[in-house]
Design an enzyme around this catalytic site. Structure first.
Site, PDB file in Angstrom:
ATOM      1  N   LYS A 109       0.862  -1.143  -0.051  1.00 19.93           N
ATOM      2  CA  LYS A 109      -0.086  -0.074  -0.088  1.00 19.93           C
ATOM      3  C   LYS A 109       0.830   1.304  -0.147  1.00 19.93           C
ATOM      4  CE  LYS A 109      -1.762   1.564   3.933  1.00 19.93           C
ATOM      5  NZ  LYS A 109      -1.179   3.056   4.256  1.00 19.93           N
ATOM      6  N   ASN A 110       1.718   1.199   0.886  1.00 16.42           N
ATOM      7  CA  ASN A 110       2.500   2.505   0.995  1.00 16.42           C
ATOM      8  C   ASN A 110       3.526   2.942  -0.071  1.00 16.42           C
ATOM      9  OD1 ASN A 110       1.330   3.139   3.445  1.00 16.42           O
ATOM     10  ND2 ASN A 110       3.211   2.665   4.535  1.00 16.42           N
ATOM     11  N   CYS A 127      -3.646  12.600  12.990  1.00 15.53           N
ATOM     12  CA  CYS A 127      -4.359  11.444  12.911  1.00 15.53           C
ATOM     13  C   CYS A 127      -4.340  10.665  14.475  1.00 15.53           C
ATOM     14  CB  CYS A 127      -4.058  10.641  11.765  1.00 15.53           C
ATOM     15  SG  CYS A 127      -2.516   9.462  12.062  1.00 15.53           S
ATOM     16  N   ARG A 152       1.988  14.341  13.496  1.00 13.77           N
ATOM     17  CA  ARG A 152       2.560  14.102  12.140  1.00 13.77           C
ATOM     18  C   ARG A 152       2.522  15.637  11.479  1.00 13.77           C
ATOM     19  NH1 ARG A 152      -0.430   8.599  10.093  1.00 13.77           N
ATOM     20  NH2 ARG A 152       1.597   8.563   8.835  1.00 13.77           N
ATOM     21  N   ASP A 185       4.717   0.168  12.086  1.00 18.35           N
ATOM     22  CA  ASP A 185       3.448  -0.378  11.443  1.00 18.35           C
ATOM     23  C   ASP A 185       3.184  -1.782  12.059  1.00 18.35           C
ATOM     24  OD1 ASP A 185       2.889   1.989  10.372  1.00 18.35           O
ATOM     25  OD2 ASP A 185       2.944   1.484   8.503  1.00 18.35           O
ATOM     26  N   ARG A 194      -8.592  -0.043   5.152  1.00 14.71           N
ATOM     27  CA  ARG A 194      -7.562   0.748   4.326  1.00 14.71           C
ATOM     28  C   ARG A 194      -6.358   0.144   3.811  1.00 14.71           C
ATOM     29  NH1 ARG A 194      -6.590   6.374   7.718  1.00 14.71           N
ATOM     30  NH2 ARG A 194      -5.352   6.389   5.857  1.00 14.71           N
TER      31      ARG A 194
HETATM   32  C1  UD1 Z   1       4.787   6.409   6.663  1.00 15.71           C
HETATM   33  C2  UD1 Z   1       3.814   5.542   6.316  1.00 15.71           C
HETATM   34  C3  UD1 Z   1       3.213   5.026   7.838  1.00 15.71           C
HETATM   35  C4  UD1 Z   1       4.447   4.824   8.696  1.00 15.71           C
HETATM   36  C5  UD1 Z   1       5.410   5.537   8.643  1.00 15.71           C
HETATM   37  C6  UD1 Z   1       6.709   5.282   9.594  1.00 15.71           C
HETATM   38  C7  UD1 Z   1       2.848   5.870   4.303  1.00 15.71           C
HETATM   39  C8  UD1 Z   1       1.656   6.388   3.349  1.00 15.71           C
HETATM   40  N1  UD1 Z   1       2.891   5.786   5.535  1.00 15.71           N
HETATM   41  O1  UD1 Z   1       4.127   7.400   7.122  1.00 15.71           O
HETATM   42  O2  UD1 Z   1       2.623   3.870   7.543  1.00 15.71           O
HETATM   43  O3  UD1 Z   1       3.997   4.528   9.736  1.00 15.71           O
HETATM   44  O4  UD1 Z   1       5.975   5.986   7.397  1.00 15.71           O
HETATM   45  O5  UD1 Z   1       7.284   4.439   9.012  1.00 15.71           O
HETATM   46  O6  UD1 Z   1       3.946   5.626   3.678  1.00 15.71           O
HETATM   47  N2  UD1 Z   1       7.802  13.993  10.811  1.00 15.71           N
HETATM   48  C9  UD1 Z   1       8.183  15.315  10.952  1.00 15.71           C
HETATM   49  N3  UD1 Z   1       8.099  16.216  10.109  1.00 15.71           N
HETATM   50  C10 UD1 Z   1       7.986  15.933   8.783  1.00 15.71           C
HETATM   51  C11 UD1 Z   1       7.626  14.576   8.556  1.00 15.71           C
HETATM   52  C12 UD1 Z   1       7.696  13.453   9.522  1.00 15.71           C
HETATM   53  O7  UD1 Z   1       8.584  15.639  12.267  1.00 15.71           O
HETATM   54  O8  UD1 Z   1       7.820  16.686   8.005  1.00 15.71           O
HETATM   55  C13 UD1 Z   1       7.889  12.879  11.962  1.00 15.71           C
HETATM   56  C14 UD1 Z   1       6.646  12.214  12.044  1.00 15.71           C
HETATM   57  O9  UD1 Z   1       5.527  13.133  12.916  1.00 15.71           O
HETATM   58  C15 UD1 Z   1       6.946  11.027  12.689  1.00 15.71           C
HETATM   59  C16 UD1 Z   1       8.214  10.555  11.968  1.00 15.71           C
HETATM   60  O10 UD1 Z   1       8.850  12.086  11.712  1.00 15.71           O
HETATM   61  O11 UD1 Z   1       7.171  11.115  14.188  1.00 15.71           O
HETATM   62  C17 UD1 Z   1       8.138   9.709  10.967  1.00 15.71           C
HETATM   63  O12 UD1 Z   1       7.322  10.098  10.016  1.00 15.71           O
HETATM   64  P1  UD1 Z   1       7.207   9.636   8.395  1.00 15.71           P
HETATM   65  O13 UD1 Z   1       8.242   8.500   8.061  1.00 15.71           O
HETATM   66  O14 UD1 Z   1       7.173  10.908   7.748  1.00 15.71           O
HETATM   67  O15 UD1 Z   1       5.842   9.033   8.319  1.00 15.71           O
HETATM   68  P2  UD1 Z   1       4.727   9.090   7.159  1.00 15.71           P
HETATM   69  O16 UD1 Z   1       5.397   9.211   5.820  1.00 15.71           O
HETATM   70  O17 UD1 Z   1       3.674  10.102   7.704  1.00 15.71           O
END
Ligand code: UD1
Length: 434
Positions: free
Chosen positions: A22-23, A117, A122, A306, A398
């Site tokens: 999915k991701n 969420c 996030r 996850d 989802r």
């Molecule tokens: C993706 C995955 C999700 C998984 C996560 C971590 C998808 C669609 N979703 O989510 O299933 O749980 O990776 O493996 O691929 N952060 C910041 N600033 C940013 C971006 C992130 O502080 O601009 C923080 C987030 O709050 C979190 C951490 O970085 O604490 C990791 O987040 P991130 O790797 O970005 O997760 P997603 O891409 O949202």
């Protein structure tokens, strides 16, 4: 609204085929609109998140043709809309991948700012930092992220946190920027590599995906391609844990065993048997109770966040005390209260769950708080004595394709029934007893 009813106590046995990731698919579908030529994507999982993103892509003018359940043709030559509404972002945060895709291709994009969420706040500051480094102006107004650029120019970007989303978003925009971009402290998840491979198959020049330094040489345009998405690491991991928890024996097919190493290692450490094949893993649960361990979630190749609720569920049945520490998201233990209602003994202290293993669970009515926690509650229901009802399964749907069919194919007794349909519920219970 539907719910799952599960009659626990059946060891899972047999073979299950894992769907596409999915991701990875979310990034790839967004990237597919970056060319005016037709792109064919295969091994797409048939899950709600994917269907919502396809709708968002159609909404802005792309032509989306479902060839079959797992194959889609996308043509982005007719795109006129540059704006993605809150309606989509609310349903699926990853619609924000269209920011990087549209900004790269058209030099402008507007996407509703995602809120927090169920698992955490996030923020998306690293995405914005990356776009700005490429020369884009980014404003946040009236709940929208508004970005535009006269031109995008390659840059040296150091990510302050390791972020899957920011790495993919910036990688997409940088593919069509002028000159070289270096992303340091990039995320290394398998889906980062898959999105990079997909972009490269469209003519992008991305090197180093899967390491923490990604180097991108911008190209003027991208072309059509045919691409098959990698298998879903988390779906596979969920079935691995379910096999171990039910003391079963399951061959999990269509996987990349390397992507599952962190999960396999923990299962082996606590006493389950894991056999790796080229594109399958077999998990054989032990007859006796498994042992305890400590797990800390980390970016890839560490233990995936996850998989945190699923491994915690397994450890809740193991002998001794385990500690599971969540280091990625701040609010990922909401399922603990539900699991405790089924007989688990877990205390949350800060970002750790202290788990005193119990001999078994008893069935109860529980509510899925989010996607992966929902899957963990289903695993708990498969083990529990008696009946478990898991509601709020829209979260589970989802990300898990045909979850109940795949589980039932392994000998589980699980059915999706409409909430409040007492008759269907009784029918299932009678069938199962009979
Ligand atoms: C993706 C995955 C999700 C998984 C996560 C971590 C998808 C669609 N979703 O989510 O299933 O749980 O990776 O493996 O691929 N952060 C910041 N600033 C940013 C971006 C992130 O502080 O601009 C923080 C987030 O709050 C979190 C951490 O970085 O604490 C990791 O987040 P991130 O790797 O970005 O997760 P997603 O891409 O949202």
């Amino acid at each position: 609204m539907d719910q799952y009813v599960i009659k626990g106590g059946c060891p899972l046995q047999g073979e299950v085929v894992i769907s596409g990731a999915k991701n990875a698919a979310l990034g790839i579908l967004a990237a597919a609109i970056m060319t005016d030529e037709t792109v064919i994507i295969d091994n797409l999982p048939d899950v709600n998140d994917i269907n919502v993103l396809l709708q968002a892509i159609e909404e802005i003018g792309a032509i989306v043709e479902r060839v079959d359940r797992h194959t889609v043709k996308i043509n982005g030559s007719q795109i006129t809309g540059m704006s993605i509404d809150y309606e989509f972002i609310k349903k699926i945060r990853a619609s924000y991948y269209l920011l990087g895709a549209l900004l790269g291709k058209y030099r402008k994009a507007q996407v509703a700012l995602p809120g927090g969420c169920n698992i955490g706040s996030r923020p998306i500051d690293q995405h914005i930092k990356g776009f700005r480094a490429l020369g884009a102006q980014v404003k946040i107004e009236q709940g929208m992220i508004d970005t535009k650029a006269e031109k995008l120019v390659g840059s040296h970007i150091y990510m302050d946190v390791v972020s899957v989303g920011a790495t993919i978003n910036v990688m997409m925009a940088a593919s069509l920027a002028e000159g070289k971009t270096i992303i340091e402290n990039a995320a290394k998840e398998p889906h980062i590599v898959d999105v990079a491979n997909f972009l490269n198959s469209m003519g992008a020049n991305i090197k180093g995906a899967g390491t923490d330094v990604i180097r991108i040489k911008g190209v003027p345009s991208l072309h059509g391609t045919e691409y098959s998405i990698i298998p879903d690491q988390i779906e596979a991991g969920t079935f691995m844990v379910a096999a171990a928890a039910t003391k079963g024996d399951v061959l999990i097919k269509n996987v990349i065993p390397k992507h599952l190493e962190a999960i396999s290692a923990k299962l082996v450490e606590i006493g389950a048997k894991v056999v790796e094949y080229d594109d399958a893993v077999r998990v054989i649960g032990a007859k006796e109770r498994l042992g305890s361990t400590h797990v800390k979630t980390l970016p890839y190749p560490g233990f995936p966040t996850d998989m945190q609720p699923q491994i915690a569920t397994l450890l809740a049945l193991s002998e001794g005390t385990s500690i599971v520490t969540e280091s990625i998201f701040e609010n990922r233990f909401k399922y603990v209260a539900e699991l405790n209602r089924m007989g688990a003994s877990i205390t949350v202290e800060g970002n750790s769950a202290v788990i005193d293993g119990v001999e078994g669970f008893t069935g109860a009515s529980v509510s899925a708080p989010d996607l992966r926690a929902g899957a963990a509650l289903v695993v708990a229901g498969l083990v529990a004595e008696g009946y478990t009802i898991v509601d709020q399964i829209q979260y589970i749907e989802r990300g898990y394709e045909a979850f109940e069919d795949k589980m039932n194919g392994l000998g589980a007794k699980m059915k999706k029934v409409p909430v409040d349909d007492e008759k269907e519920l009784q029918k299932f219970m009678l069938q199962v007893i009979g």
